[in-house]
Design a protein around this motif. Sequence first.
Motif: not given
Length: 198
Positions: A80-88
């Motif tokens: 979530a810190f590096t990918s933002g909304p694409l983290a999931a």
Amino acid sequence: MAARVKETAVQEAEHLRQLTEEGVKSGAYIYPIRGIYYYLSHRDLWSPLTSKLVPTITTGLGVTTFMFVFTYLPQAAIMAFTSGPLAALSAALLVLSESSTLTMVLSKALLIKDSLIDTFDGTLIARGQSELVAKERTVKSGGAGNVMARLGKLAGKPFAKFTPQAIIRYFMFLPLNLIPIVGTIAFVVLQGRRTGPQ
């Protein structure tokens, strides 16, 4: 400096074009389809792998379930810190990649290694290459109906074990998945180059 970067990019693009052209001309991309057709049309070859099908599927489902239950949320939180909304999505792809690797290692090492060897050797015998198979295992004479019945004892093991160096390299490249989108692609490409065909 910019000219050097441009020249390198042009060279790489030309190399990629040549490789693609050679691949298309070779027709090697048809071999997997031909292999699947050959395997499905020769029922004699099914026996070594059909007995291992249920344990392998069970192993895959168990490993994937375990990995999602215990590793998905921590990896999604970090991403979530590096990918933002694409983290999931990135975390799900990472967990699937890890599960696939673990399933492959476990199933090859514990379940299907000998079955793969038997199927490959049975295919060679069916294609009239008994002399080639006889170099690494005993081949019984006769058995005109079932090629698998002609397979004797193996003299050696052709598959190498999953080496500690390969495991260390896997964990060294694992952090690449923290880079959004490009990192996961780089991870898959680097793993494929190291463990795939040379």
